[in-house]
Design an enzyme around this catalytic site. Sequence first.
Site, PDB file in Angstrom:
ATOM      1  N   HIS A   1       0.824  -1.210   0.000  1.00 21.76           N
ATOM      2  CA  HIS A   1       0.000   0.000   0.000  1.00 21.76           C
ATOM      3  C   HIS A   1       0.863   1.267   0.000  1.00 21.76           C
ATOM      4  O   HIS A   1       2.022   1.222   0.428  1.00 21.76           O
ATOM      5  CB  HIS A   1      -0.851   0.047   1.287  1.00 21.76           C
ATOM      6  CG  HIS A   1      -1.978  -0.931   1.336  1.00 21.76           C
ATOM      7  ND1 HIS A   1      -2.209  -1.728   2.422  1.00 21.76           N
ATOM      8  CD2 HIS A   1      -2.951  -1.224   0.436  1.00 21.76           C
ATOM      9  CE1 HIS A   1      -3.282  -2.476   2.198  1.00 21.76           C
ATOM     10  NE2 HIS A   1      -3.748  -2.193   1.003  1.00 21.76           N
TER      11      HIS A   1
ATOM     12  N   CYS B   1      -2.871   0.362   9.935  1.00 22.83           N
ATOM     13  CA  CYS B   1      -3.982  -0.478   9.451  1.00 22.83           C
ATOM     14  C   CYS B   1      -4.991  -0.840  10.527  1.00 22.83           C
ATOM     15  O   CYS B   1      -6.122  -1.185  10.214  1.00 22.83           O
ATOM     16  CB  CYS B   1      -3.492  -1.812   8.911  1.00 22.83           C
ATOM     17  SG  CYS B   1      -1.878  -1.846   8.268  1.00 22.83           S
TER      18      CYS B   1
HETATM   19  C1  CIR Z   1      -4.177  -7.780   3.276  1.00 20.40           C
HETATM   20  O1  CIR Z   1      -3.410  -8.306   2.479  1.00 20.40           O
HETATM   21  O2  CIR Z   1      -5.172  -7.168   2.922  1.00 20.40           O
HETATM   22  C2  CIR Z   1      -3.876  -7.920   4.746  1.00 20.40           C
HETATM   23  N1  CIR Z   1      -3.273  -9.187   5.002  1.00 20.40           N
HETATM   24  C3  CIR Z   1      -2.970  -6.811   5.222  1.00 20.40           C
HETATM   25  C4  CIR Z   1      -3.609  -5.459   5.126  1.00 20.40           C
HETATM   26  C5  CIR Z   1      -2.778  -4.405   5.763  1.00 20.40           C
HETATM   27  N2  CIR Z   1      -3.446  -3.173   5.724  1.00 20.40           N
HETATM   28  C6  CIR Z   1      -2.829  -2.005   5.636  1.00 20.40           C
HETATM   29  O3  CIR Z   1      -1.628  -1.939   5.493  1.00 20.40           O
HETATM   30  N3  CIR Z   1      -3.587  -0.927   5.612  1.00 20.40           N
END
Ligand code: CIR
Length: 258
Positions: A160, A247
Amino acid sequence: MLIAITRDISPNFNQCELTHLDRTPIDVELAQAQHHQYQAALRQLGCEVIALPAEPDLPDSVFVEDVAIVLDEVAIITRPGADSRKPEARLIAEALKPYRELRYIESPGTVDGGDVLRVGKTLYVGLSSRSNQAAIDQMRQHLAPFGYAVQGVEVTGCLHLKSAVTQVAADTLLINPQWLDAAYFKAFRLIEVDPGEPGAANAVWVDLGVIYPSSFPKTQQRLIEHGIRLIVVDASEVQKAEGAVTCCSLIFQKSGKM
Ligand code: CIR
């Protein structure tokens, strides 16, 4: 008053999505204990923490940041890029309804909140494997009436935009220039991550200080040398799920400007 919405760790956290990381076992109990420390850090920074219940069928649902963008005037419910995460959006909409009017990203738009960095009245949006131009166009339409600019930023090598850049003070961003073009952010004071710690650019900033993971000691030192006040937390288990500190919460002014 600041609200921080969080969600407890899913018992099926080990089935999380992974894009750039190999799967390693996550200790779910430890993850929840670390999540409690994270919530305590949010309280230390003046947030009223709302802890939504764990969702067994939604392994990644602790990462509430990805399903909404909460601004003072309005909130956008996202449409996450990973299909397994799309049902999370409906749940966060319920939680945000008491606080904001809601707008929705519709197909073919996809965007994860982890790709959205708001600085003042500008939203920088990562063009990543999760977030696309159609979502950027929809965000622009939703937010133009409130005076926000929306700027797409290509990101490579990480999940991201906020894996590569976050805000750590009013005028200062923490950045990994290997994963994006730092020229987008030249108006700010930039602190670069230590080159040996590529994942170190993600930090949670609120006025009173910054929540920062303990796994990046060299970049931590750089932040301290720049006078940034840190609350350091162990985020080892969410990091195995390709998560980071931003997150795990949605932080916003309780009253907004409704
Ligand atoms: C994903 O791949 O969507 C989750 N395992 C990790 C998301 C992390 N979110 C973020 O960095 N905002």
